[in-house]
Scaffold this motif. Structure first.
Motif, PDB file in Angstrom:
ATOM      1  N   LEU A 135       0.804  -1.224   0.000  1.00  0.00           N
ATOM      2  CA  LEU A 135       0.000   0.000   0.000  1.00  0.00           C
ATOM      3  C   LEU A 135       0.838   1.275   0.000  1.00  0.00           C
ATOM      4  CD1 LEU A 135      -2.838  -0.918   2.534  1.00  0.00           C
ATOM      5  CD2 LEU A 135      -3.078  -0.554   0.085  1.00  0.00           C
ATOM      6  N   ARG A 136       2.138   1.141   0.211  1.00  0.00           N
ATOM      7  CA  ARG A 136       2.972   2.332   0.392  1.00  0.00           C
ATOM      8  C   ARG A 136       2.957   3.218  -0.857  1.00  0.00           C
ATOM      9  NH1 ARG A 136       7.911   0.031   1.842  1.00  0.00           N
ATOM     10  NH2 ARG A 136       6.844  -0.525   3.779  1.00  0.00           N
ATOM     11  N   HIS A 137       3.100   2.617  -2.032  1.00  0.00           N
ATOM     12  CA  HIS A 137       3.133   3.392  -3.270  1.00  0.00           C
ATOM     13  C   HIS A 137       1.783   4.058  -3.518  1.00  0.00           C
ATOM     14  CE1 HIS A 137       4.158   4.573  -7.354  1.00  0.00           C
ATOM     15  NE2 HIS A 137       3.056   3.988  -7.782  1.00  0.00           N
ATOM     16  N   LEU A 138       0.702   3.344  -3.241  1.00  0.00           N
ATOM     17  CA  LEU A 138      -0.638   3.874  -3.464  1.00  0.00           C
ATOM     18  C   LEU A 138      -0.889   5.090  -2.571  1.00  0.00           C
ATOM     19  CD1 LEU A 138      -3.895   1.804  -3.751  1.00  0.00           C
ATOM     20  CD2 LEU A 138      -3.761   3.694  -2.146  1.00  0.00           C
ATOM     21  N   VAL A 139      -0.563   4.956  -1.280  1.00  0.00           N
ATOM     22  CA  VAL A 139      -0.787   6.062  -0.340  1.00  0.00           C
ATOM     23  C   VAL A 139       0.107   7.249  -0.698  1.00  0.00           C
ATOM     24  CG1 VAL A 139      -0.554   6.791   2.066  1.00  0.00           C
ATOM     25  CG2 VAL A 139      -1.602   4.588   1.522  1.00  0.00           C
ATOM     26  N   ALA A 140       1.348   6.974  -1.094  1.00  0.00           N
ATOM     27  CA  ALA A 140       2.260   8.053  -1.482  1.00  0.00           C
ATOM     28  C   ALA A 140       1.683   8.850  -2.653  1.00  0.00           C
ATOM     29  CB  ALA A 140       3.629   7.483  -1.854  1.00  0.00           C
ATOM     30  N   GLY A 141       1.051   8.157  -3.601  1.00  0.00           N
ATOM     31  CA  GLY A 141       0.432   8.857  -4.725  1.00  0.00           C
ATOM     32  C   GLY A 141      -0.686   9.779  -4.273  1.00  0.00           C
ATOM     33  N   LEU A 192      -7.726   4.591  -8.154  1.00  0.00           N
ATOM     34  CA  LEU A 192      -7.425   3.919  -6.884  1.00  0.00           C
ATOM     35  C   LEU A 192      -8.102   2.551  -6.827  1.00  0.00           C
ATOM     36  CD1 LEU A 192      -7.705   6.847  -4.312  1.00  0.00           C
ATOM     37  CD2 LEU A 192      -5.639   5.587  -4.934  1.00  0.00           C
ATOM     38  N   VAL A 193      -9.359   2.498  -7.247  1.00  0.00           N
ATOM     39  CA  VAL A 193     -10.061   1.207  -7.260  1.00  0.00           C
ATOM     40  C   VAL A 193      -9.333   0.225  -8.175  1.00  0.00           C
ATOM     41  CG1 VAL A 193     -12.207   0.025  -7.864  1.00  0.00           C
ATOM     42  CG2 VAL A 193     -12.285   2.245  -6.702  1.00  0.00           C
ATOM     43  N   GLU A 194      -8.909   0.701  -9.340  1.00  0.00           N
ATOM     44  CA  GLU A 194      -8.184  -0.163 -10.276  1.00  0.00           C
ATOM     45  C   GLU A 194      -6.866  -0.638  -9.677  1.00  0.00           C
ATOM     46  OE1 GLU A 194      -7.819   2.188 -13.825  1.00  0.00           O
ATOM     47  OE2 GLU A 194      -9.584   1.212 -14.728  1.00  0.00           O
ATOM     48  N   LEU A 195      -6.153   0.225  -8.976  1.00  0.00           N
ATOM     49  CA  LEU A 195      -4.889  -0.157  -8.354  1.00  0.00           C
ATOM     50  C   LEU A 195      -5.088  -1.261  -7.320  1.00  0.00           C
ATOM     51  CD1 LEU A 195      -3.219   3.351  -7.877  1.00  0.00           C
ATOM     52  CD2 LEU A 195      -2.351   1.479  -9.306  1.00  0.00           C
ATOM     53  N   VAL A 196      -6.151  -1.149  -6.541  1.00  0.00           N
ATOM     54  CA  VAL A 196      -6.440  -2.178  -5.538  1.00  0.00           C
ATOM     55  C   VAL A 196      -6.813  -3.490  -6.208  1.00  0.00           C
ATOM     56  CG1 VAL A 196      -7.986  -2.854  -3.666  1.00  0.00           C
ATOM     57  CG2 VAL A 196      -7.104  -0.517  -3.747  1.00  0.00           C
ATOM     58  N   GLU A 197      -7.631  -3.413  -7.248  1.00  0.00           N
ATOM     59  CA  GLU A 197      -8.117  -4.628  -7.898  1.00  0.00           C
ATOM     60  C   GLU A 197      -7.019  -5.373  -8.655  1.00  0.00           C
ATOM     61  OE1 GLU A 197     -11.468  -3.412 -10.220  1.00  0.00           O
ATOM     62  OE2 GLU A 197     -12.856  -3.675  -8.530  1.00  0.00           O
ATOM     63  N   ARG A 198      -5.952  -4.698  -9.015  1.00  0.00           N
ATOM     64  CA  ARG A 198      -4.853  -5.381  -9.707  1.00  0.00           C
ATOM     65  C   ARG A 198      -4.207  -6.460  -8.843  1.00  0.00           C
ATOM     66  NH1 ARG A 198      -1.794  -0.063 -12.167  1.00  0.00           N
ATOM     67  NH2 ARG A 198      -3.456   0.540 -13.628  1.00  0.00           N
TER      68      ARG A 198
END
Length: 301
Positions: free
Chosen positions: A238-244, A259-265
């Protein structure tokens, strides 16, 4: 749920108030039941604010904003009376516990729960932004954790995405640890401001503490605007996602859909009771039992 005290109202419109769920600066939220059995959450403004014309205007704006938003991860308005002696608003009752309380009692949430939290909050923001609103106060206290996912509540300081509303450029309204840099500076906001708040909220849930520290609001806002937070304690996934989400430049933040797409990957997030850690799930089940509690004044058959 707290029992009603001597100063609590006993009814709001058609809803009998069964107990107090929580309170804040604007008023208190009660569990309400209609004669037909429907259970709602009823926000009733404080008596000393009811006579304040500017406050009533703000409350009308909150109700109007909340009516524009509907979705699986929000709590839709079902009824309201902004002109009553004590104005009130009823929303669908979400059987959940505030994220703030869950983290305070049970500590940081596990990675699987955090991933579902990101996706659910992003879905809620998508609905809010499609209604051409900016929430402006996304924080752990305004997120309810339910068995079917997180729900975003409280549109008390939301405003139209085109900048119209009761507040003006240069004003700073919100919760300091979860504001975006542009919000802290009183600059015009875009929906990307809510994405920054999402990142701060998820980081709080992962770390068990505010990402930008504590203290007086001015000091916290200085760190929000001028410092890069330490994300080393976040799960690797999750670090990269939160940093974005926490990019200082709003244009560099992902959209809720991204964000939803990033999680679903990395696998679809869970949206059942299994997404919550056992202690939090037990607290949610305790809240759900309120739905089947006897109505006030009811007598056994």
């Amino acid at each position: 749920m707290e029992q009603l005290g001597p100063t609590d109202p006993r009814q709001a419109g058609p809803y009998v108030l069964a107990g107090r769920l929580g309170a804040g600066g604007m008023g208190a939220v009660y569990l309400g039941r209609a004669a037909g059995g429907r259970t709602v959450a009823v926000k009733v403004v404080r008596p000393e604010l009811a006579g304040d014309g500017s406050f009533r205007a703000r409350f009308r704006q909150e109700v109007a904003a909340a009516r524009r938003v509907s979705g699986a991860f929000t709590a839709p308005v079902v009824d309201a009376d902004t002109e009553a002696a004590m104005p009130w608003m009823a929303t669908a009752f979400v059987a959940g516990v505030p994220l703030q309380r869950a983290v305070s009692v049970h500590g940081p949430l596990p990675e699987g729960t955090l991933r579902t939290l990101v996706a659910g909050l992003a879905e809620a923001l998508g609905e809010i932004h499609r209604a051409e609103l900016i929430h402006r106060d996304l924080k752990p206290g305004n997120v309810l954790l339910a068995l079917d996912g997180p729900h975003v509540i409280d549109f008390g300081i939301s405003r139209a995405a085109d900048g119209t509303g009761l507040t003006t450029t240069g004003s700073v309204i919100g919760s300091a640890p979860f504001m975006s840099p542009e919000q802290a500076l009183g600059e015009p906001l875009t929906p990307a401001s809510d994405v920054f708040s999402l990142g701060s909220t998820v980081a709080h849930a992962a770390l068990g503490r505010p990402l930008f520290g504590e203290g007086v609001a001015a000091a916290v806002l200085f760190r929000v605007v001028n410092t890069e937070p330490d994300l080393g304690g976040l799960p690797d996934g999750l670090r990269h996602l939160v940093a974005g989400c926490l990019a200082k430049n709003p244009a560099h933040r992902p959209t809720p859909h991204q964000l939803v797409e990033l999680v679903e990957r990395t696998g679809r997030p869970q949206t059942s009771g299994g997404w919550l850690p056992p202690g939090v799930a037990a607290d949610v089940l305790a809240v759900r039992r309120l739905l089947t509690a006897p109505q006030p004044g009811a007598h056994p058959g």
